[in-house]
Design a protein around this motif. Sequence first.
Motif, short mmCIF file in Angstrom:
data_model
loop_
_atom_site.label_atom_id
_atom_site.label_comp_id
_atom_site.label_asym_id
_atom_site.label_seq_id
_atom_site.Cartn_x
_atom_site.Cartn_y
_atom_site.Cartn_z
N ILE A 72 42.28 46.30 44.75
CA ILE A 72 43.12 46.68 43.59
C ILE A 72 42.83 48.13 43.24
CG2 ILE A 72 44.02 45.81 41.39
CD1 ILE A 72 42.02 43.48 41.66
N PRO A 73 43.48 49.08 43.88
CA PRO A 73 43.19 50.49 43.61
C PRO A 73 43.48 50.92 42.17
CG PRO A 73 44.41 50.23 45.67
CD PRO A 73 44.44 48.90 45.00
N GLY A 74 44.32 50.17 41.47
CA GLY A 74 44.73 50.58 40.13
C GLY A 74 43.76 50.26 39.00
N VAL A 75 42.64 49.62 39.30
CA VAL A 75 41.69 49.29 38.24
C VAL A 75 40.66 50.40 38.10
CG1 VAL A 75 41.96 46.82 38.63
CG2 VAL A 75 40.09 48.05 39.76
N PHE A 76 39.98 50.40 36.96
CA PHE A 76 38.87 51.32 36.73
C PHE A 76 37.56 50.52 36.75
CE2 PHE A 76 42.49 53.49 34.89
CZ PHE A 76 42.28 54.81 35.27
N LEU A 123 48.96 49.02 30.89
CA LEU A 123 47.55 48.63 30.86
C LEU A 123 47.01 48.34 32.26
CD1 LEU A 123 47.57 46.16 27.80
CD2 LEU A 123 47.00 48.60 27.81
N THR A 124 45.70 48.34 32.34
CA THR A 124 45.01 47.95 33.57
C THR A 124 43.67 47.33 33.18
OG1 THR A 124 44.25 48.69 35.75
CG2 THR A 124 43.85 50.18 33.91
N PHE A 125 42.86 46.99 34.17
CA PHE A 125 41.53 46.44 33.91
C PHE A 125 40.48 47.55 34.02
CE2 PHE A 125 43.24 42.31 35.84
CZ PHE A 125 43.51 41.77 34.59
N LEU A 126 39.48 47.45 33.17
CA LEU A 126 38.27 48.28 33.26
C LEU A 126 37.12 47.30 33.49
CD1 LEU A 126 36.57 50.85 32.97
CD2 LEU A 126 36.67 50.54 30.49
N ILE A 127 36.51 47.35 34.67
CA ILE A 127 35.52 46.35 35.07
C ILE A 127 34.11 46.85 34.74
CG2 ILE A 127 34.58 45.04 36.99
CD1 ILE A 127 37.29 45.32 38.37
N TYR A 128 33.35 45.99 34.07
CA TYR A 128 31.99 46.31 33.67
C TYR A 128 30.92 45.73 34.60
CZ TYR A 128 33.84 47.88 29.15
OH TYR A 128 34.52 48.55 28.15
N VAL A 170 33.29 37.89 36.72
CA VAL A 170 33.57 39.30 36.48
C VAL A 170 33.59 39.56 34.98
CG1 VAL A 170 36.08 38.93 36.59
CG2 VAL A 170 35.14 41.22 36.99
N ASP A 171 33.03 40.68 34.57
CA ASP A 171 33.09 41.15 33.19
C ASP A 171 34.04 42.32 33.13
OD1 ASP A 171 31.12 39.29 32.63
OD2 ASP A 171 29.49 40.76 32.57
N LEU A 172 35.00 42.28 32.22
CA LEU A 172 36.00 43.34 32.18
C LEU A 172 36.70 43.40 30.84
CD1 LEU A 172 39.08 42.22 34.37
CD2 LEU A 172 37.55 40.68 33.14
N THR A 173 37.44 44.46 30.63
CA THR A 173 38.24 44.63 29.43
C THR A 173 39.57 45.24 29.82
OG1 THR A 173 38.23 45.52 27.17
CG2 THR A 173 37.35 46.95 28.91
N LEU A 174 40.39 45.56 28.82
CA LEU A 174 41.66 46.22 29.05
C LEU A 174 41.50 47.72 28.85
CD1 LEU A 174 44.04 43.84 27.05
CD2 LEU A 174 43.71 43.89 29.53
N ALA A 175 42.28 48.50 29.58
CA ALA A 175 42.25 49.95 29.44
C ALA A 175 43.66 50.49 29.65
CB ALA A 175 41.30 50.57 30.45
N TRP A 176 43.89 51.70 29.13
CA TRP A 176 45.16 52.37 29.37
C TRP A 176 45.22 52.81 30.83
CZ3 TRP A 176 48.37 51.27 25.74
CH2 TRP A 176 47.94 51.13 24.42
#
Length: 256
Positions: A72-76, A123-128, A170-176
């Motif tokens: 998934i190249p579009g995630v951070f 929006l996209t995912f920001l993975i912690y 997986v731990d993650l949140t939402l991001a712009w």
Amino acid sequence: MYRRIYQTLCLIAFLAFGCNPKNETVDDNAAIVLETEEDWSQDDQEPEETETVGELEQSLIDAGLVDVKDIIPGVFVDLKYSSSDNFFGQDVYGDLYNCYLQTEVAEMLKKAYEHLQKYHPELTFLIYDGVRPLRVQQILWDNLDKPDSIKPLYVADPKIGGLHNYGVAVDLTLAWADSGEALDLGTAYDYFGYPAYPDREDQMLKEGKITQAHIDNRKILREAMKAGGFTGIGSEWWHFNAFSRKKAAELYGLVH
């Protein structure tokens, strides 16, 4: 053009050396250094950059896990345990900055991402965090300042192993999507308290500890993850599991 310059320089050299009637020695400072076209081409080439893979990351690759951004190249990705921005203020991942998961889990996360993009393309995912080797799990367990009876609410006992240790959580949140800036979901990552509990959202809203906007953002995250086949837990809005512990143990081994 280089060949023409070369021919000109050869002519100059011939005149300077071959036509010296007294056969006098020419001063070294006046000597002309001639380079062929092939020499110039080699000089113009830039050295190739090689990316070094650290020991921990290589062990994850050897264990068959995949880099989420390859799927998934579009995630951070912002691995909190590769920094001191975590609940005990220590970097335990070192030079690991990519998130790794089991291949099937990464594909599930891709489905969740596609659902998010369909309904919230901004929006996209920001993975912690993704897979967490047992050696790291032990450090977290030892440093969590809670009674052992409460610790499992936040950190799996390394003697047993948790779903992060199998590479299926997986731990993650939402991001712009345009900036990678995280949305406000009410608390920081690894916040230990009721405001972070999905099970306590109504109560926390009434008490003014979180807002309706926080809950709405959490619902967007939960709906996307549910579409990918994940389930959440009652004490952390950022944590999602792909499988049960029993299923994870049947499919995969613990990552050490």
